[in-house]
Design a protein around this motif. Structure first.
Motif, short mmCIF file in Angstrom:
data_model
loop_
_atom_site.label_atom_id
_atom_site.label_comp_id
_atom_site.label_asym_id
_atom_site.label_seq_id
_atom_site.Cartn_x
_atom_site.Cartn_y
_atom_site.Cartn_z
N ASP A 17 48.53 34.09 25.76
CA ASP A 17 47.56 32.99 25.78
C ASP A 17 47.05 32.77 24.36
O ASP A 17 46.72 33.72 23.63
CB ASP A 17 46.38 33.33 26.69
N VAL A 18 47.00 31.51 23.94
CA VAL A 18 46.52 31.16 22.60
C VAL A 18 45.06 30.78 22.69
O VAL A 18 44.66 29.96 23.52
CB VAL A 18 47.34 29.98 22.02
N HIS A 19 44.25 31.39 21.85
CA HIS A 19 42.83 31.07 21.83
C HIS A 19 42.62 29.80 21.01
O HIS A 19 42.85 29.78 19.80
CB HIS A 19 42.03 32.23 21.22
N ARG A 20 42.22 28.74 21.66
CA ARG A 20 42.04 27.46 21.00
C ARG A 20 40.61 27.32 20.49
O ARG A 20 39.67 27.83 21.09
CB ARG A 20 42.37 26.31 21.97
N PRO A 21 40.42 26.59 19.37
CA PRO A 21 39.08 26.41 18.82
C PRO A 21 38.21 25.56 19.75
O PRO A 21 38.72 24.67 20.45
CB PRO A 21 39.32 25.71 17.49
N LYS A 22 36.93 25.83 19.74
CA LYS A 22 36.00 25.05 20.57
C LYS A 22 35.72 23.69 19.94
O LYS A 22 35.36 22.74 20.65
CB LYS A 22 34.69 25.82 20.74
N ASN A 23 35.84 23.59 18.61
CA ASN A 23 35.56 22.34 17.91
C ASN A 23 36.71 22.02 16.95
O ASN A 23 37.39 22.91 16.46
CB ASN A 23 34.26 22.45 17.12
N ILE A 24 36.91 20.74 16.72
CA ILE A 24 37.94 20.30 15.78
C ILE A 24 37.40 20.39 14.36
O ILE A 24 36.35 19.82 14.05
CB ILE A 24 38.38 18.85 16.08
#
Length: 269
Positions: free
Chosen positions: A49-56
């Motif tokens: 699973d890739v941890h995606r950022p909460k904000n761009i």
């Protein structure tokens, strides 16, 4: 609880002489080789699973107004804001700008530095400069397609007259009833004969300010100087900065209408 590295190290110590594959709780797999306790990450690609950022967090540099509009329409929110720096011809879209009741990171930006058209750079580069008559004639001839008035035929005739009178001595200039400049000269190669050379004093250019924009009308005036029989000529654009600012404001207005994003004149620090 021990971490993955500790778990792998402990298993490596207890391993037999046979290579051992170890799978951790997070799903990573390691190939443990007892000799020297070496380990290799053999996790299958794309299995974690890739941890995606909460904000761009992204700054994008765009190359024309259409690209800015498309980008804004894709990522805009109700709090997005356009900041238009009229002095620098720069528009910045702050996609994640602050809300009235909530602070934001303001880390997602779309930046457009409007490039000037080649025609605008040529004419503003020459504006106010005086040139020897032959150089001026060549400049006008090469850039005649940008001149809306006077008529092309009249302009070409004046330019040819300029090119033909390279060895004469200019005496004085008289403004004619048609608002042209009439230069009187003597020609030493023809028994000191006298002659006249008439050149338009007003020009109307049609050039775009920014790359990709439609052309706008730019008034210009003839400038000249008589120096010991030598004639120098030039073009001075009239209110060029006002025209540039008006073109910039039109681009900002168009972006607001096509995206619904509020625009203010200013810049991000």
């Amino acid at each position: 609880m021990t971490n993955e590295a500790q778990t792998v190290a402990e298993l490596a110590v207890r391993a037999t002489g046979v290579p051992t594959t170890v799978k951790t709780e997070s799903g990573r797999e390691f190939l443990v080789l007892p000799a020297g306790h070496t380990q290799h990450d053999v996790t299958p690609p794309n299995s974690l699973d890739v941890h995606r950022p909460k904000n761009i967090k992204q700054a994008v540099t765009l190359q024309n107004a259409d690209a800015l509009i498309e980008y804004l329409n894709r990522f805009k929110s109700t709090d997005s804001l356009l900041l238009a720096d009229i002095a620098q011809s720069r528009i910045v879209g702050a996609l994640d700008y602050h809300a009235p009741d909530k602070a934001a990171l303001v880390e997602h930006r779309a930046i457009l530095d409007l490039p000037y058209s080649e025609e605008w750079k040529i004419w503003t580069g020459i504006s106010g400069q005086l040139q020897p008559q032959l150089e001026f004639a060549r400049f006008i001839e090469e850039n005649a397609p940008d001149i809306k008035a006077p008529a092309a035929a009249d302009l070409i005739e004046a330019v040819r007259d300029l090119q033909a009178k390279r060895t004469v001595n200019f005496i004085k200039a008289v403004r004619t009833s048609s608002d042209n400049e009439n230069f009187e000269y003597t020609d030493n190669t023809e028994a000191r004969t006298k002659g006249e050379l008439e050149i338009p004093t007003r020009f109307l250019l049609s050039v775009p300010v920014y790359f990709g924009d439609p052309p706008v009308e730019v008034p210009a005036f003839l400038r000249w100087k008589l120096d010991d029989g030598n004639l120098k000529l030039g073009i001075k654009l009239h209110r060029a900065e006002h025209i540039r600012q008006a073109s910039f404001k039109l681009i900002v207005t168009d972006a607001v209408e096509k995206t619904g994003v509020l625009a203010v004149f200013g810049k991000l620090s």
